[in-house]
Motif scaffolding. Structure first.
Motif, PDB file in Angstrom:
ATOM      1  N   GLY A 100      56.478  81.651  19.887  1.00 26.42           N
ATOM      2  CA  GLY A 100      57.542  82.476  19.320  1.00 26.42           C
ATOM      3  C   GLY A 100      58.760  82.575  20.208  1.00 26.42           C
ATOM      4  O   GLY A 100      59.872  82.813  19.731  1.00 26.42           O
ATOM      5  N   SER A 101      58.545  82.389  21.519  1.00 20.09           N
ATOM      6  CA  SER A 101      59.649  82.505  22.483  1.00 20.09           C
ATOM      7  C   SER A 101      59.283  81.687  23.718  1.00 20.09           C
ATOM      8  O   SER A 101      58.097  81.548  24.041  1.00 20.09           O
ATOM      9  N   ARG A 140      62.596  84.743  14.028  1.00 21.75           N
ATOM     10  CA  ARG A 140      63.953  84.316  14.411  1.00 21.75           C
ATOM     11  C   ARG A 140      64.325  82.965  13.818  1.00 21.75           C
ATOM     12  O   ARG A 140      65.501  82.706  13.551  1.00 21.75           O
ATOM     13  N   PHE A 159      51.339  80.548  19.500  1.00 22.86           N
ATOM     14  CA  PHE A 159      51.379  81.586  20.544  1.00 22.86           C
ATOM     15  C   PHE A 159      52.465  82.591  20.174  1.00 22.86           C
ATOM     16  O   PHE A 159      53.600  82.192  19.911  1.00 22.86           O
ATOM     17  N   ALA A 160      52.128  83.871  20.175  1.00 24.32           N
ATOM     18  CA  ALA A 160      53.170  84.874  19.939  1.00 24.32           C
ATOM     19  C   ALA A 160      52.727  86.225  20.467  1.00 24.32           C
ATOM     20  O   ALA A 160      51.531  86.520  20.521  1.00 24.32           O
ATOM     21  N   GLY A 161      53.719  87.018  20.846  1.00 23.06           N
ATOM     22  CA  GLY A 161      53.447  88.365  21.314  1.00 23.06           C
ATOM     23  C   GLY A 161      54.076  89.393  20.401  1.00 23.06           C
ATOM     24  O   GLY A 161      54.701  89.057  19.394  1.00 23.06           O
ATOM     25  N   MET A 162      53.864  90.653  20.724  1.00 27.54           N
ATOM     26  CA  MET A 162      54.406  91.810  19.984  1.00 27.54           C
ATOM     27  C   MET A 162      53.940  91.773  18.520  1.00 27.54           C
ATOM     28  O   MET A 162      52.750  91.670  18.268  1.00 27.54           O
ATOM     29  N   CYS A 175      49.785  86.950  22.688  1.00 26.95           N
ATOM     30  CA  CYS A 175      50.327  86.947  24.044  1.00 26.95           C
ATOM     31  C   CYS A 175      50.665  88.364  24.485  1.00 26.95           C
ATOM     32  O   CYS A 175      51.248  89.138  23.736  1.00 26.95           O
ATOM     33  N   SER A 214      52.894  90.678  25.988  1.00 25.12           N
ATOM     34  CA  SER A 214      54.313  90.624  26.336  1.00 25.12           C
ATOM     35  C   SER A 214      55.019  91.946  26.066  1.00 25.12           C
ATOM     36  O   SER A 214      56.228  91.989  25.982  1.00 25.12           O
TER      37      SER A 214
HETATM   38  C1  RP5 Z   1      57.442  87.192  20.216  1.00 28.30           C
HETATM   39  O1  RP5 Z   1      58.073  88.221  20.881  1.00 28.30           O
HETATM   40  C2  RP5 Z   1      57.334  86.070  21.202  1.00 28.30           C
HETATM   41  O2  RP5 Z   1      56.225  85.270  20.911  1.00 28.30           O
HETATM   42  C3  RP5 Z   1      57.223  86.753  22.531  1.00 28.30           C
HETATM   43  O3  RP5 Z   1      55.863  86.850  22.946  1.00 28.30           O
HETATM   44  C4  RP5 Z   1      57.766  88.151  22.251  1.00 28.30           C
HETATM   45  C5  RP5 Z   1      58.986  88.466  23.073  1.00 28.30           C
HETATM   46  O4  RP5 Z   1      59.949  87.475  22.887  1.00 28.30           O
HETATM   47  P1  RP5 Z   1      61.274  87.459  23.802  1.00 28.30           P
HETATM   48  O5  RP5 Z   1      61.988  88.747  23.508  1.00 28.30           O
HETATM   49  O6  RP5 Z   1      60.806  87.351  25.225  1.00 28.30           O
HETATM   50  O7  RP5 Z   1      62.038  86.235  23.363  1.00 28.30           O
HETATM   51  O8  RP5 Z   1      58.132  86.789  19.092  1.00 28.30           O
END
Ligand code: RP5
Length: 165
Positions: free
Chosen positions: A10-11, A41, A64-67, A88, A90
């Motif tokens: 995701g990032s 996004r 893979f993604a967080g939040m 993840c 994060s």
């Molecule tokens: C998620 O938001 C992403 O996978 C990442 O883990 C989290 C934060 O993203 P950033 O703000 O660091 O780009 O979409």
């Protein structure tokens, strides 16, 4: 040659966890392709990649993604390839937010969710999926299990020598 593993994050802030998976795939000689495509996004790119993944020669996907981690589900919505989700860590919620967002999929659109930050196991699970149609890869996985077990037994020997007199 194995089919490829499609890896989406995701990032780029997820990269340290993604590298656990790419390192594992490298060690097994499995080809892969990596992209930063976000469910929120860049939803069009994430969907297009997933829709084309089977025809492009991929055999499994890892997301893979967080939040609010909707990427694995968004990928799974657009392919019938097996999708592995890696929540993840994060945010302030220690990854529990991503775990629940990834694992709680509705019937019909499965995501195989591994542990929070479990990039290594995600790669191994992808390898095991590909190995159902790849005998050479299956042999590599058997050898890896044996090598891993031998390392644990070495540690047991050291601990036993110290404590079990
Ligand atoms: C998620 O938001 C992403 O996978 C990442 O883990 C989290 C934060 O993203 P950033 O703000 O660091 O780009 O979409």
């Amino acid at each position: 040659m194995s089919k490829k593993v499609g890896i989406l994050m995701g990032s780029d802030s997820d990269l340290p966890i993604v590298r656990k998976a790419t390192d594992m795939l490298d060690s097994l000689g499995i080809p892969y392709e990596v992209h930063v495509y976000s469910a929120h996004r860049t939803p069009v790119e994430a969907a297009e990649f997933s829709k084309n993944a089977r025809a492009s020669g991929f055999g499994a996907m890892i997301a893979f993604a967080g939040m609010a981690a909707h990427l694995a589900g968004a990928v799974a919505a657009n392919t019938t390839l097996p999708v592995i989700g890696v929540p993840c860590k994060s945010s302030n919620l220690d990854g529990l937010d991503a775990l629940l967002s990834t694992v709680q999929m509705p019937t019909g659109i499965p995501v195989a969710t591994v542990a929070i930050n479990g990039g290594g196991n995600a790669a191994l699970l992808a390898a095991q999926i590909l190995a159902t149609a790849d005998e050479t890869l299956a042999e590599k996985l058997i050898a890896k299990r044996a090598a891993d077990a031998a390392k644990v037994l070495e540690k047991d020997a050291a601990v036993s020598a110290e404590f079990n007199r």
